[in-house]
Design a protein around this motif. Structure first.
Motif, PDB file in Angstrom:
ATOM      1  N   ILE A 278       0.874  -1.110  -0.231  1.00 55.09           N
ATOM      2  CA  ILE A 278       0.162   0.063   0.103  1.00 55.09           C
ATOM      3  C   ILE A 278       0.880   1.180   0.015  1.00 55.09           C
ATOM      4  O   ILE A 278       0.821   2.217   0.932  1.00 55.09           O
ATOM      5  N   PRO A 279       1.772   1.669  -0.943  1.00 57.52           N
ATOM      6  CA  PRO A 279       2.585   2.693  -1.226  1.00 57.52           C
ATOM      7  C   PRO A 279       1.957   4.235  -1.566  1.00 57.52           C
ATOM      8  O   PRO A 279       2.509   5.045  -1.427  1.00 57.52           O
ATOM      9  N   GLU A 280       0.587   3.905  -1.950  1.00 55.45           N
ATOM     10  CA  GLU A 280      -0.019   5.173  -2.283  1.00 55.45           C
ATOM     11  C   GLU A 280      -0.099   5.929  -1.444  1.00 55.45           C
ATOM     12  O   GLU A 280      -0.645   5.785  -0.378  1.00 55.45           O
ATOM     13  N   GLY A 281       0.134   7.474  -1.593  1.00 49.91           N
ATOM     14  CA  GLY A 281       0.224   8.407  -0.574  1.00 49.91           C
ATOM     15  C   GLY A 281       1.267   8.561   0.422  1.00 49.91           C
ATOM     16  O   GLY A 281       1.182   9.447   1.193  1.00 49.91           O
ATOM     17  N   TYR A 282       2.288   7.806   0.326  1.00 42.81           N
ATOM     18  CA  TYR A 282       3.638   7.684   1.065  1.00 42.81           C
ATOM     19  C   TYR A 282       4.873   7.859   0.344  1.00 42.81           C
ATOM     20  O   TYR A 282       4.874   7.212  -0.781  1.00 42.81           O
ATOM     21  N   SER A 283       5.785   8.356   1.047  1.00 42.57           N
ATOM     22  CA  SER A 283       7.173   8.000   0.378  1.00 42.57           C
ATOM     23  C   SER A 283       7.959   7.630   1.708  1.00 42.57           C
ATOM     24  O   SER A 283       7.598   7.653   2.765  1.00 42.57           O
ATOM     25  N   VAL A 284       9.254   7.429   1.522  1.00 44.70           N
ATOM     26  CA  VAL A 284      10.288   7.010   2.490  1.00 44.70           C
ATOM     27  C   VAL A 284      11.461   7.584   2.095  1.00 44.70           C
ATOM     28  O   VAL A 284      12.063   7.976   1.028  1.00 44.70           O
ATOM     29  N   SER A 285      12.433   7.548   2.967  1.00 44.68           N
ATOM     30  CA  SER A 285      13.807   8.320   3.106  1.00 44.68           C
ATOM     31  C   SER A 285      14.979   7.344   3.605  1.00 44.68           C
ATOM     32  O   SER A 285      14.265   7.206   5.084  1.00 44.68           O
ATOM     33  N   ARG A 286      16.033   7.092   3.318  1.00 43.33           N
ATOM     34  CA  ARG A 286      16.940   6.353   4.160  1.00 43.33           C
ATOM     35  C   ARG A 286      18.406   6.783   3.656  1.00 43.33           C
ATOM     36  O   ARG A 286      19.007   6.334   2.930  1.00 43.33           O
ATOM     37  N   GLU A 287      18.716   8.038   4.328  1.00 49.21           N
ATOM     38  CA  GLU A 287      19.816   8.447   4.087  1.00 49.21           C
ATOM     39  C   GLU A 287      21.024   7.791   4.975  1.00 49.21           C
ATOM     40  O   GLU A 287      22.151   8.092   4.603  1.00 49.21           O
ATOM     41  N   LYS A 288      20.780   7.492   6.085  1.00 41.06           N
ATOM     42  CA  LYS A 288      21.796   6.778   6.852  1.00 41.06           C
ATOM     43  C   LYS A 288      21.203   5.473   7.313  1.00 41.06           C
ATOM     44  O   LYS A 288      19.895   5.124   7.343  1.00 41.06           O
ATOM     45  N   LYS A 289      21.860   4.469   7.495  1.00 38.78           N
ATOM     46  CA  LYS A 289      21.541   3.014   7.751  1.00 38.78           C
ATOM     47  C   LYS A 289      20.671   2.714   9.087  1.00 38.78           C
ATOM     48  O   LYS A 289      19.692   1.956   8.925  1.00 38.78           O
ATOM     49  N   GLU A 290      20.907   3.566  10.001  1.00 39.81           N
ATOM     50  CA  GLU A 290      20.111   3.213  11.246  1.00 39.81           C
ATOM     51  C   GLU A 290      18.656   4.101  11.294  1.00 39.81           C
ATOM     52  O   GLU A 290      18.110   3.814  11.986  1.00 39.81           O
ATOM     53  N   ARG A 291      18.579   5.063  10.203  1.00 33.05           N
ATOM     54  CA  ARG A 291      17.230   5.885  10.184  1.00 33.05           C
ATOM     55  C   ARG A 291      16.594   5.724   8.944  1.00 33.05           C
ATOM     56  O   ARG A 291      16.911   5.627   7.799  1.00 33.05           O
ATOM     57  N   PHE A 292      15.074   5.469   9.034  1.00 31.67           N
ATOM     58  CA  PHE A 292      14.178   5.154   8.025  1.00 31.67           C
ATOM     59  C   PHE A 292      13.069   5.845   8.255  1.00 31.67           C
ATOM     60  O   PHE A 292      12.292   5.818   9.347  1.00 31.67           O
ATOM     61  N   SER A 293      12.550   7.110   7.256  1.00 31.71           N
ATOM     62  CA  SER A 293      11.408   7.863   7.579  1.00 31.71           C
ATOM     63  C   SER A 293      10.381   7.446   6.701  1.00 31.71           C
ATOM     64  O   SER A 293      10.770   7.402   5.478  1.00 31.71           O
ATOM     65  N   LEU A 294       9.141   7.816   7.234  1.00 29.51           N
ATOM     66  CA  LEU A 294       7.905   7.544   6.409  1.00 29.51           C
ATOM     67  C   LEU A 294       7.285   9.093   6.232  1.00 29.51           C
ATOM     68  O   LEU A 294       7.368   9.695   7.298  1.00 29.51           O
ATOM     69  N   ILE A 295       7.045   9.339   4.832  1.00 28.17           N
ATOM     70  CA  ILE A 295       6.720  10.725   4.729  1.00 28.17           C
ATOM     71  C   ILE A 295       5.203  10.746   4.091  1.00 28.17           C
ATOM     72  O   ILE A 295       4.906  10.075   2.986  1.00 28.17           O
ATOM     73  N   LEU A 296       4.417  11.557   4.565  1.00 29.27           N
ATOM     74  CA  LEU A 296       3.001  11.618   3.928  1.00 29.27           C
ATOM     75  C   LEU A 296       3.114  13.190   3.667  1.00 29.27           C
ATOM     76  O   LEU A 296       2.840  14.004   4.172  1.00 29.27           O
ATOM     77  N   GLU A 297       3.127  13.090   2.173  1.00 27.71           N
ATOM     78  CA  GLU A 297       3.227  14.424   1.502  1.00 27.71           C
ATOM     79  C   GLU A 297       1.986  15.467   1.790  1.00 27.71           C
ATOM     80  O   GLU A 297       2.162  16.694   2.005  1.00 27.71           O
ATOM     81  N   SER A 298       0.847  14.844   1.820  1.00 27.09           N
ATOM     82  CA  SER A 298      -0.515  15.730   2.080  1.00 27.09           C
ATOM     83  C   SER A 298      -1.297  14.732   2.684  1.00 27.09           C
ATOM     84  O   SER A 298      -2.010  13.947   2.304  1.00 27.09           O
ATOM     85  N   ALA A 299      -1.394  14.613   4.166  1.00 26.65           N
ATOM     86  CA  ALA A 299      -2.177  13.747   4.914  1.00 26.65           C
ATOM     87  C   ALA A 299      -3.473  13.978   4.694  1.00 26.65           C
ATOM     88  O   ALA A 299      -4.089  14.989   4.317  1.00 26.65           O
TER      89      ALA A 299
END
Lengths: 116, 113
Positions: B60-81
């Motif tokens: 279910i990726p629709e409406g979400y994006s993610v970012s992993r710039e460092k190994k230990e950190r994983f961010s979930l982004i809702l561009e427009s909740a």
């Protein structure tokens, strides 16, 4: 595509009684199977897993599960429940093509209530 | 012990806001995951990452994006909740791509008004 069915939404068991939680899966090849437990307000914790080999798997907290290919089942059992076992239990299936634990499909969960 | 920490346990946001959910693991795990948990639906995979800057869509990726710039950190982004993104979000990690245990955080409960 894989799928998991946990037919029991809610089960109530007396403390000290035995427990069996049902899990049926659908997958064409040998699945990776997991049982996780979630206590209120907590994340999920792995109870046990099956990848291959002995079809009776022992886990933590006195739980065991048996993989039955002919029945497409992976039921969780405990001979004598404790009040601390009250929680929600999730069965999950994974595919070898997805390295076993990537793209897991979880069941909808079974909530276990323990009565004195 | 492995610790997966989700920075916010409870968030309340308004429709259209950009929302960041942060997750940090302290055991040098290769894989990280974002799941959404809804009553009667169980857990559904949104995205996962098997390496820094690598990501794959879940169910279910629709409406979400993610970012992993460092190994230990994983961010979930809702561009427009949106209100249908009101849910419990669970982050997890695993050692590598060999089918091992997922270690979960305690969850972030997001309410979108």
């Amino acid at each position: 595509a894989q799928s998991v069915t946990q037919p029991d939404i809610h089960i109530t068991v007396s403390e000290g009684a035995s427990l069996e939680l049902r899990c049926n899966y659908s997958y064409g090849a040998t699945p990776y199977l997991f049982w996780y437990v979630q206590s209120p307000g907590q994340g999920l914790q792995l109870l046990l897993k099956y990848f291959s080999g002995d079809t009776l798997v022992q886990g933590i907290k006195g739980f065991e599960a048996e993989f039955k290919r002919s029945q497409s089942s992976f039921n969780l059992r405990k001979p004598s429940v404790h009040w601390s076992d009250a929680a929600e239990y999730f069965c999950a299936v994974g595919a070898q093509a997805n390295f076993g634990n990537e793209k897991l499909t979880f069941g909808t969960g079974t909530r276990l209530t323990i009565i004195p | 012990d492995v610790k997966v920490t989700q920075s916010s346990r409870y968030l309340v946001k308004r429709t259209g806001e950009k929302v960041f959910l942060e997750c940090v693991q302290d055991m040098d795990h290769e894989n990280m995951f974002w799941y959404r948990q809804d009553p009667g639906l169980g857990l559904r995979l949104i995205y996962f990452s098997y390496d820094v800057k690598m990501k794959e869509k879940g169910d279910i990726p629709e409406g979400y994006s993610v970012s992993r710039e460092k190994k230990e950190r994983f961010s979930l982004i809702l561009e427009s909740a949106s209100t249908n993104q009101t849910s419990m979000y669970l982050c997890a990690s695993s050692i590598n791509r060999e089918g091992g245990e997922l270690f979960f955080g305690e969850g972030s409960r997001l309410t979108v008004l």
